[in-house]
Design a protein around this motif. Structure first.
Motif, PDB file in Angstrom:
ATOM      1  N   LEU A 178      35.217  53.049  29.255  1.00 38.06           N
ATOM      2  CA  LEU A 178      35.721  52.688  30.579  1.00 38.06           C
ATOM      3  C   LEU A 178      34.702  51.805  31.296  1.00 38.06           C
ATOM      4  N   GLN A 179      35.142  50.610  31.710  1.00 39.11           N
ATOM      5  CA  GLN A 179      34.272  49.671  32.421  1.00 39.11           C
ATOM      6  C   GLN A 179      34.513  49.688  33.930  1.00 39.11           C
ATOM      7  N   GLU A 180      35.778  49.519  34.330  1.00 44.86           N
ATOM      8  CA  GLU A 180      36.148  49.502  35.741  1.00 44.86           C
ATOM      9  C   GLU A 180      37.545  50.110  35.879  1.00 44.86           C
ATOM     10  N   TYR A 181      37.867  50.561  37.086  1.00 42.35           N
ATOM     11  CA  TYR A 181      39.239  50.993  37.357  1.00 42.35           C
ATOM     12  C   TYR A 181      39.550  50.771  38.828  1.00 42.35           C
ATOM     13  N   TYR A 182      40.854  50.656  39.116  1.00 47.98           N
ATOM     14  CA  TYR A 182      41.315  50.303  40.460  1.00 47.98           C
ATOM     15  C   TYR A 182      42.425  51.272  40.853  1.00 47.98           C
ATOM     16  N   ILE A 247      44.593  29.698  39.639  1.00 52.65           N
ATOM     17  CA  ILE A 247      43.199  29.440  39.316  1.00 52.65           C
ATOM     18  C   ILE A 247      42.348  30.144  40.369  1.00 52.65           C
ATOM     19  N   GLY A 248      41.205  30.658  39.970  1.00 55.18           N
ATOM     20  CA  GLY A 248      40.342  31.349  40.926  1.00 55.18           C
ATOM     21  C   GLY A 248      39.295  32.194  40.235  1.00 55.18           C
ATOM     22  N   GLN A 249      38.877  33.259  40.914  1.00 52.30           N
ATOM     23  CA  GLN A 249      37.897  34.200  40.368  1.00 52.30           C
ATOM     24  C   GLN A 249      38.388  35.623  40.592  1.00 52.30           C
ATOM     25  N   HIS A 250      38.387  36.407  39.522  1.00 51.98           N
ATOM     26  CA  HIS A 250      38.727  37.812  39.644  1.00 51.98           C
ATOM     27  C   HIS A 250      37.624  38.555  40.395  1.00 51.98           C
ATOM     28  N   GLY A 251      38.021  39.575  41.171  1.00 49.96           N
ATOM     29  CA  GLY A 251      37.030  40.506  41.688  1.00 49.96           C
ATOM     30  C   GLY A 251      36.588  41.433  40.575  1.00 49.96           C
ATOM     31  N   ILE A 252      37.566  42.085  39.926  1.00 52.00           N
ATOM     32  CA  ILE A 252      37.288  42.905  38.763  1.00 52.00           C
ATOM     33  C   ILE A 252      36.864  41.983  37.626  1.00 52.00           C
ATOM     34  N   SER A 253      35.738  42.267  37.006  1.00 50.99           N
ATOM     35  CA  SER A 253      35.123  41.510  35.905  1.00 50.99           C
ATOM     36  C   SER A 253      34.342  40.288  36.360  1.00 50.99           C
ATOM     37  N   ASN A 291      42.230  47.458  48.646  1.00 52.15           N
ATOM     38  CA  ASN A 291      41.672  46.667  49.750  1.00 52.15           C
ATOM     39  C   ASN A 291      40.158  46.539  49.692  1.00 52.15           C
ATOM     40  N   ASP A 292      39.515  47.032  48.621  1.00 53.97           N
ATOM     41  CA  ASP A 292      38.092  46.753  48.443  1.00 53.97           C
ATOM     42  C   ASP A 292      37.853  45.263  48.252  1.00 53.97           C
ATOM     43  N   ILE A 293      38.784  44.600  47.564  1.00 57.09           N
ATOM     44  CA  ILE A 293      38.670  43.174  47.303  1.00 57.09           C
ATOM     45  C   ILE A 293      39.334  42.432  48.446  1.00 57.09           C
ATOM     46  N   SER A 294      38.770  41.264  48.808  1.00 63.38           N
ATOM     47  CA  SER A 294      39.212  40.575  50.022  1.00 63.38           C
ATOM     48  C   SER A 294      40.694  40.247  49.994  1.00 63.38           C
ATOM     49  N   ASP A 295      41.210  39.817  48.835  1.00 66.81           N
ATOM     50  CA  ASP A 295      42.632  39.525  48.727  1.00 66.81           C
ATOM     51  C   ASP A 295      43.329  40.759  48.175  1.00 66.81           C
ATOM     52  N   GLY A 296      43.638  41.694  49.039  1.00 68.08           N
ATOM     53  CA  GLY A 296      44.137  42.987  48.598  1.00 68.08           C
ATOM     54  C   GLY A 296      45.466  42.927  47.882  1.00 68.08           C
ATOM     55  N   ASP A 297      46.322  41.955  48.199  1.00 68.14           N
ATOM     56  CA  ASP A 297      47.635  41.885  47.579  1.00 68.14           C
ATOM     57  C   ASP A 297      47.568  41.434  46.129  1.00 68.14           C
ATOM     58  N   ASP A 298      46.585  40.585  45.791  1.00 66.63           N
ATOM     59  CA  ASP A 298      46.552  39.986  44.468  1.00 66.63           C
ATOM     60  C   ASP A 298      45.349  40.455  43.645  1.00 66.63           C
ATOM     61  N   HIS A 299      44.501  41.292  44.210  1.00 63.41           N
ATOM     62  CA  HIS A 299      43.347  41.860  43.506  1.00 63.41           C
ATOM     63  C   HIS A 299      42.391  40.775  42.993  1.00 63.41           C
ATOM     64  N   GLN A 300      42.323  39.633  43.696  1.00 65.14           N
ATOM     65  CA  GLN A 300      41.436  38.559  43.271  1.00 65.14           C
ATOM     66  C   GLN A 300      40.349  38.347  44.327  1.00 65.14           C
ATOM     67  N   TRP A 301      39.251  37.786  43.896  1.00 64.76           N
ATOM     68  CA  TRP A 301      38.174  37.444  44.828  1.00 64.76           C
ATOM     69  C   TRP A 301      38.407  36.066  45.435  1.00 64.76           C
TER      70      TRP A 301
END
Length: 313
Positions: A178-182, A247-253, A291-301
């Protein structure tokens, strides 16, 4: 002997038109054809030595045949077969060579309908002479590489009707880390991110939108060097009228990404700069809450994904 999985090896996809799909994977995305039969093409990326990391088979409709994982040792295939059968899991043996370039393997289903394959050995064919690098530790001469030319397969994301159950089973029975979980605000699990190799995320398991949705693959990720390559990939896909899903950056990973889709089959490929490595043998999983990640709806950074289309088995 405790059998172990070494890494994500390949994904076997089905497409309604092999030639049209090869136009996307080879001409547009820069993967290399290693071998082709009338019905199936075997592809790899430019830094890969194994026979293939992706296969495309012509079928009546788009689908996923199986997800291939390489074991640490060839004899671990049989040991996993015994472990699975002890738990009542049906195991199908695949003879060496039945899948081109691959040794003996087993296939089985994990919850809830994902088809896995475990194999221990795969051939490492040389590139064509005109494409071979003079460096012994590099496969393809980069001089004439395609503008995208991804390096290697990186990870896979699947959708599951009970993502937490599926992830826990894979950890318990197959030994993934297990690396991460949401988790969402109601305490339910949205996504679990696992490692087969113990140093990076190899498998993301995400909760389906509906409880009765069939098991499906959302995307297969191939690694590129840096974010500039993502813009180059976006440019090439635009020039070839290929759908781009974000296109963008994931928060997770923390991986930077760009998604493109084969117009023929709908299969989605992610071009990704790769995630961080976890070399710590006592790694503590990263816990995310809604909602830990800024874009809470899409889980992206940064940025987002435009489409949730996925292809079933």
């Amino acid at each position: 002997m405790s059998p172990e999985v070494a890494r994500l090896g390949h994904v076997a996809l089905e497409t309604p038109d092999l030639d049209e799909s090869l136009s996307f994977y080879v001409d547009t995305s820069g993967m290399e054809i290693v071998e082709r039969t009338e019905e199936t093409a075997y592809l790899r990326a430019v830094e890969e030595y194994d026979h293939h990391s992706l296969s495309l088979t012509e079928a009546d409709e788009a689908g996923v045949d199986h997800i291939g994982w390489q074991t640490e040792e060839p004899e671990h295939v049989g040991a996993f077969a015994e472990r699975l059968e002890e738990r009542g899991i049906e195991v199908t043996w695949v003879e060496a060579g039945a899948e081109a370039g691959q040794g003996e393997a087993i296939r089985f289903e994990v919850p809830n309908g994902h088809r896995f394959e475990f194999y221990g050995e795969m051939e490492k064919p040389e590139p064509p002479k005109e494409r071979r690098s003079k460096l012994k530790n590099r496969q393809y001469d980069p001089t004439n590489n395609h503008p995208i030319a991804p390096n290697r397969i990186d990870h896979l994301q699947i959708w599951d009707q009970d993502a937490k159950e599926c992830a826990e089973w894979i950890q318990d029975v197959l030994g993934f880390q297990l690396q991460e979980y949401y988790d969402l605000q109601d305490g339910s699990r949205w996504g679990t991110f696992l490692s087969a190799c113990g140093v990076k995320i190899d498998l993301a398991i995400v909760q389906s939108e509906n409880d009765d949705d069939p098991a499906a693959v959302h995307h297969i990720a191939f690694e590129v060097d840096d974010a500039n390559d993502l813009f180059a990939a976006h440019n090439v896909l635009n020039e070839n009228d290929v759908p781009v899903d974000g296109i963008g950056q994931h928060g997770i990973s923390r991986g930077e990404f760009m998604y493109g889709r084969d117009p023929t089959s709908g299969h989605r490929i992610e071009f990704n700069t790769g995630s961080y490595l976890t070399l710590d043998p006592h790694w503590e999983p990263v816990a995310w809450e809604e909602n830990d990640i800024s874009d809470g709806d899409d889980h992206q950074w940064i940025g987002g994904i435009d489409s949730l289309k996925r292809v079933t088995y």
